[in-house]
Design a protein around this motif. Structure first.
Motif, PDB file in Angstrom:
ATOM      1  N   ILE A  82       0.833  -1.206   0.000  1.00  0.00           N
ATOM      2  CA  ILE A  82       0.000   0.000   0.000  1.00  0.00           C
ATOM      3  C   ILE A  82       0.866   1.253   0.000  1.00  0.00           C
ATOM      4  CG2 ILE A  82      -1.708   1.318   1.291  1.00  0.00           C
ATOM      5  CD1 ILE A  82      -3.076  -1.093   0.515  1.00  0.00           C
ATOM      6  N   ASN A  83       1.889   1.257   0.830  1.00  0.00           N
ATOM      7  CA  ASN A  83       2.772   2.411   0.867  1.00  0.00           C
ATOM      8  C   ASN A  83       3.491   2.599  -0.449  1.00  0.00           C
ATOM      9  OD1 ASN A  83       2.468   3.606   3.331  1.00  0.00           O
ATOM     10  ND2 ASN A  83       3.655   2.009   4.346  1.00  0.00           N
ATOM     11  N   ASP A  84       3.914   1.489  -1.021  1.00  0.00           N
ATOM     12  CA  ASP A  84       4.599   1.552  -2.294  1.00  0.00           C
ATOM     13  C   ASP A  84       3.674   2.122  -3.360  1.00  0.00           C
ATOM     14  OD1 ASP A  84       6.810   0.889  -4.042  1.00  0.00           O
ATOM     15  OD2 ASP A  84       5.441  -0.588  -4.889  1.00  0.00           O
ATOM     16  N   ALA A  85       2.413   1.723  -3.318  1.00  0.00           N
ATOM     17  CA  ALA A  85       1.431   2.238  -4.274  1.00  0.00           C
ATOM     18  C   ALA A  85       1.311   3.752  -4.129  1.00  0.00           C
ATOM     19  CB  ALA A  85       0.072   1.586  -4.046  1.00  0.00           C
ATOM     20  N   GLU A  91       4.738   3.260 -11.244  1.00  0.00           N
ATOM     21  CA  GLU A  91       6.130   2.808 -11.331  1.00  0.00           C
ATOM     22  C   GLU A  91       6.312   1.533 -10.517  1.00  0.00           C
ATOM     23  OE1 GLU A  91       8.289   7.215 -11.265  1.00  0.00           O
ATOM     24  OE2 GLU A  91       8.517   5.855  -9.572  1.00  0.00           O
ATOM     25  N   PHE A  92       7.214   0.698 -10.954  1.00  0.00           N
ATOM     26  CA  PHE A  92       7.651  -0.433 -10.132  1.00  0.00           C
ATOM     27  C   PHE A  92       9.114  -0.179  -9.805  1.00  0.00           C
ATOM     28  CE2 PHE A  92       4.794  -4.355 -11.135  1.00  0.00           C
ATOM     29  CZ  PHE A  92       3.686  -3.625 -10.764  1.00  0.00           C
ATOM     30  N   VAL A  93       9.436  -0.165  -8.545  1.00  0.00           N
ATOM     31  CA  VAL A  93      10.823   0.059  -8.143  1.00  0.00           C
ATOM     32  C   VAL A  93      11.458  -1.288  -7.804  1.00  0.00           C
ATOM     33  CG1 VAL A  93      12.344   1.177  -6.480  1.00  0.00           C
ATOM     34  CG2 VAL A  93      10.254   2.325  -7.236  1.00  0.00           C
TER      35      VAL A  93
ATOM     36  N   ILE B  79      -5.395   4.637   2.511  1.00  0.00           N
ATOM     37  CA  ILE B  79      -3.947   4.587   2.723  1.00  0.00           C
ATOM     38  C   ILE B  79      -3.591   5.216   4.070  1.00  0.00           C
ATOM     39  CG2 ILE B  79      -1.744   5.539   1.917  1.00  0.00           C
ATOM     40  CD1 ILE B  79      -2.777   5.063  -0.948  1.00  0.00           C
ATOM     41  N   LYS B  80      -4.269   6.295   4.375  1.00  0.00           N
ATOM     42  CA  LYS B  80      -4.043   6.966   5.657  1.00  0.00           C
ATOM     43  C   LYS B  80      -4.365   6.013   6.816  1.00  0.00           C
ATOM     44  CE  LYS B  80      -5.330  11.423   7.726  1.00  0.00           C
ATOM     45  NZ  LYS B  80      -6.137  12.656   7.515  1.00  0.00           N
TER      46      LYS B  80
END
Lengths: 224, 224
Positions: A82-85, A91-93, B79-80
Motif C-alpha cells: 500500500i505504501n509503495d502504491a 512505477e515499479f521500483v 492509505i491513511k
DNA sequence: ATTACTAGGGAGCGAGTAT
DNA sequence: TATACTCGCTCCCTAGTAA
C-alpha cells in the motif's frame, strides 16, 4: 475467504493491537469495528483461525485473539504494498545486484530485427549487451512476476536462415536514477523471476561504474 | 460491491498509475494484476464506474481508465488508515482544539458514585472538571465514532434522591504526550462525534498551559 | 483482438436462535 | 452474557461465448 478480505480484516485486528499481544475481542465489538454483524465477525475470526492467521483463546467465554507470525507477515507485506502504491504510482521500483550473464545478450541486442523495433518503441538504439540484475528479495521477485505479465511494448520476433528469434516485451525504465533505458523480457527466457535484464543506449557497467555484486536500482515506468 | 473490496481494487489501479491520468487497461491485463479472471476484471471495472470511483473510455475498443476525484478520496483515506494502523497499533490518535464546555463537567466528575469507580478502573482520582476538545477533521471524527462503539471501562451509573446519573465509558489516554488521563463517553452525551471529553488527575488547562483554541493531541490506549 | 453478457456454483452476509 | 450454528438470500466468481 478471499485473500483481499483477509488482508483488510488482519489490518483491522492489527490496528486494535492484536499484532503484539492477545486482546480481548468480544465478537459484537469486533463486529462494530469491522462494520459487519456479530455472526459475521464470529465466522471471520474462525476462518482466520483455521487459516492460522490468528490465535484465539477464551477467558470466561469471551474471545481473546492475537495475530500469528504468519498473519503478521501477511499484514506487513500488505502495508508495504500500500505504501509503495502511494509513493510510486505508475512505477515499479526494483533493487538488485549486478551479475554476469552468459554474454549472449550482446548477440541478441545487435540483431537488426530487434534494433529497429527498439528504436521505434523505446526511442534509443540499445548498446549491444544487457545488464543482468539479481533481485534483492522476495518482494521484488513477486513484483517482477507481476510486471512480466503486463504487456508493455511488444517487440515482434523474426526468423533468419539459421534460427528463430522470439518475441520480446519491454518497459521503459530509469537505472540508478540516472540513465533512461528499458527492462526487457524475452518470451522464452532462460531466467526465472529473480532476474531482470536491462538495456540502455549506453554501456551501463561503464557509465555507472558497476561491477558484479554492486547494488542497482531500477524504476520501471508502467505508462511511458 | 463490498467497500473493502472496492478499496483494494482502487489501490491496485492507483498503483498502475490511474490516479493521475487515463491508463490503457485491457481487461485481461487488469485481470492478471488483480488476480482474477478477465470476466471479473470487466465486471469490477464496470461496478467501479457505476459507483463513480473511476472514469473510463475506449480507444480502438480497448479500455482506458482513470480514478475520479471521489475514488482518489477513498484511496487516500484508506492509505491513511493503513499507515495509521502500522504506526499506531493499539492506539487511536486524535487532534483537536480546546473549547469551553458548559461547566457541568466539574459537577459530574466530583460525584462520589463516579469517583470511586474512576479510581478503581483508571487508577487515579479525576480533577473535578473535563477538558472539551473539538476534533480537527473528519478523519478524527469518524475515528471517534468508532472508538465510542468499543467498550473500554464500564463505569456504572447510579441514582440519588434528586436525579439519575447514567453509565459512562472510559479509555485510558495520554494528553499532549505528557499526562496520563482518560477519554470518557457519557451514555447520554449532549455532544456529537466531533467532540471528546478528557479527564486527568490534574487540572489540564493549568498543567499544559492550554487556552481555548489551542491544539491538543490525545492518544487513546485501546488495551490498557 | 477486446469487452461483457449469461448461467451455475460457491462464498459471504445477517437474522434467528441454541448453547 | 457470550459464541457460533442453521438457513435463506445476495454477492462474487469463473467458464463459455456473443458481439
Amino acid at each position: 475467504m478471499n485473500i483481499r478480505l483477509i488482508r483488510t480484516y488482519l489490518v483491522d485486528l492489527y490496528k486494535l493491537g492484536a499484532g503484539s499481544r492477545y486482546i480481548k475481542s468480544p465478537t459484537n465489538e469486533l463486529a462494530m469495528f469491522f462494520g459487519v454483524s456479530q455472526q459475521s465477525a464470529s465466522r471471520i475470526i474462525n476462518e482466520l483461525y483455521d487459516l492460522e492467521y490468528i490465535d484465539k483463546k477464551y477467558i470466561d467465554r469471551t474471545l481473546w485473539i492475537r495475530i500469528t507470525e504468519k498473519g503478521l507477515q501477511e499484514v506487513e507485506e500488505y502495508i508495504k504494498y500500500i505504501n509503495d502504491a502511494y509513493e510510486h504510482p505508475g512505477e515499479f521500483v526494483f533493487e538488485g545486484y549486478v551479475v554476469s550473464g552468459l554474454g549472449e545478450g550482446a548477440y541478441y541486442m545487435s540483431r537488426r530485427g530487434y534494433v529497429l523495433q527498439f528504436e521505434k518503441y523505446l526511442g534509443f538504439t540499445p548498446y549491444p549487451g544487457t545488464l543482468n540484475i539479481k533481485l534483492r528479495d522476495s518482494y521484488y521477485i513477486s513484483q517482477n512476476r507481476l510486471l512480466r505479465r503486463l504487456s508493455g511494448y511488444h517487440i515482434k520476433g523474426f526468423r533468419t536462415k539459421e534460427r528463430v528469434f522470439g518475441d520480446v516485451r519491454a518497459f521503459k525504465a530509469r537505472i540508478n536514477d540516472k540513465i533512461e533505458g528499458a527492462v526487457i523480457y524475452a518470451e522464452r527466457s532462460i531466467y526465472g523471476f529473480e532476474m531482470m535484464e536491462v538495456i540502455a543506449p549506453v554501456y551501463l557497467r561503464g557509465e555507472l561504474s558497476l561491477s558484479d555484486g554492486d547494488m542497482v536500482r531500477v524504476v520501471v515506468y508502467l505508462n511511458k
